[in-house]
Design a protein around this motif. Structure first.
Motif, PDB file in Angstrom:
ATOM      1  N   VAL A   1       0.813  -0.984   0.142  1.00 49.29           N
ATOM      2  CA  VAL A   1      -0.238   0.014   0.006  1.00 49.29           C
ATOM      3  C   VAL A   1       0.912   1.193  -0.099  1.00 49.29           C
ATOM      4  N   ASP A   2       0.650   2.381  -0.811  1.00 49.00           N
ATOM      5  CA  ASP A   2       1.093   3.500  -0.742  1.00 49.00           C
ATOM      6  C   ASP A   2       0.820   4.175   0.664  1.00 49.00           C
ATOM      7  N   VAL A   3       2.149   4.199   1.243  1.00 52.81           N
ATOM      8  CA  VAL A   3       1.807   4.691   2.702  1.00 52.81           C
ATOM      9  C   VAL A   3       1.324   6.419   2.734  1.00 52.81           C
ATOM     10  N   ASP A   4       1.577   7.289   1.472  1.00 52.31           N
ATOM     11  CA  ASP A   4       1.130   8.508   1.479  1.00 52.31           C
ATOM     12  C   ASP A   4      -0.092   8.548   1.422  1.00 52.31           C
ATOM     13  N   ALA A   5      -0.540   7.855   0.562  1.00 57.13           N
ATOM     14  CA  ALA A   5      -2.206   7.684   0.223  1.00 57.13           C
ATOM     15  C   ALA A   5      -2.822   7.153   1.425  1.00 57.13           C
ATOM     16  N   ALA A   6      -2.594   5.909   1.962  1.00 57.75           N
ATOM     17  CA  ALA A   6      -2.873   5.632   3.154  1.00 57.75           C
ATOM     18  C   ALA A   6      -3.264   6.413   4.402  1.00 57.75           C
ATOM     19  N   VAL A   7      -2.065   7.444   4.653  1.00 55.55           N
ATOM     20  CA  VAL A   7      -2.231   8.257   5.689  1.00 55.55           C
ATOM     21  C   VAL A   7      -3.245   9.379   5.440  1.00 55.55           C
ATOM     22  N   ARG A   8      -3.328   9.827   4.001  1.00 56.49           N
ATOM     23  CA  ARG A   8      -4.496  10.654   3.643  1.00 56.49           C
ATOM     24  C   ARG A   8      -5.717  10.272   3.929  1.00 56.49           C
ATOM     25  N   PHE A   9      -6.080   9.079   3.526  1.00 57.61           N
ATOM     26  CA  PHE A   9      -7.644   8.477   3.977  1.00 57.61           C
ATOM     27  C   PHE A   9      -7.812   8.344   5.427  1.00 57.61           C
ATOM     28  N   ILE A  10      -6.791   7.959   5.965  1.00 58.07           N
ATOM     29  CA  ILE A  10      -6.878   7.681   7.363  1.00 58.07           C
ATOM     30  C   ILE A  10      -7.022   8.945   8.173  1.00 58.07           C
ATOM     31  N   GLU A  11      -6.491   9.855   7.602  1.00 60.66           N
ATOM     32  CA  GLU A  11      -6.752  11.289   8.502  1.00 60.66           C
ATOM     33  C   GLU A  11      -7.900  11.772   8.015  1.00 60.66           C
ATOM     34  N   ASP A  12      -8.377  11.578   6.761  1.00 60.63           N
ATOM     35  CA  ASP A  12      -9.973  11.995   6.486  1.00 60.63           C
ATOM     36  C   ASP A  12     -10.989  11.095   7.194  1.00 60.63           C
ATOM     37  N   ALA A  13     -10.681  10.058   7.779  1.00 56.80           N
ATOM     38  CA  ALA A  13     -11.550   9.209   8.669  1.00 56.80           C
ATOM     39  C   ALA A  13     -11.450   9.840  10.002  1.00 56.80           C
TER      40      ALA A  13
END
Length: 104
Positions: free
Chosen positions: A62-74
């Motif tokens: 998983v692309d970590v930067d992308a994962a951080v973004r959607f986790i931050e959204d959540a």
């Protein structure tokens, strides 16, 4: 039960509807990574022949930067919910990107 201000986070939607259904049935927000942010690999463990075609039984990078973004959204969805307890002193550093990255 689940908190009414909660969110359901799935690192990658492998087309098994259990997490999105859980969110929908609980009235919660659902967040998931996008397919372009994930690379699939053959599983490193033995998988039954009948399950080999399923995306659920693959390994993923998983692309970590992308994962951080959607986790931050959540997380933002949770803390901005009107029913979320506003005493954030007990939440510590969990709302900082560096903490999320460490967990990933």
């Amino acid at each position: 039960g689940m908190s009414r201000w909660g969110s359901v986070v799935e690192v990658f939607d492998c087309e098994d509807l259990c997490y999105s259904d859980l969110a929908r049935l609980s009235g919660l927000e659902y967040y998931s990574g996008k397919s372009e942010d994930v690379e699939a690999f053959e599983p490193q463990v033995e998988v039954a022949e009948s399950s080999r075609g399923s995306r659920k039984f693959r390994d993923y990078k998983v692309d970590v930067d992308a994962a951080v973004r959607f986790i931050e959204d959540a997380m933002r969805s949770v803390v901005e919910h009107p029913l979320f307890p506003k005493d954030t002193s007990r939440h510590g550093d969990m709302f900082h990107s560096s903490t999320i990255r460490d967990e990933l």
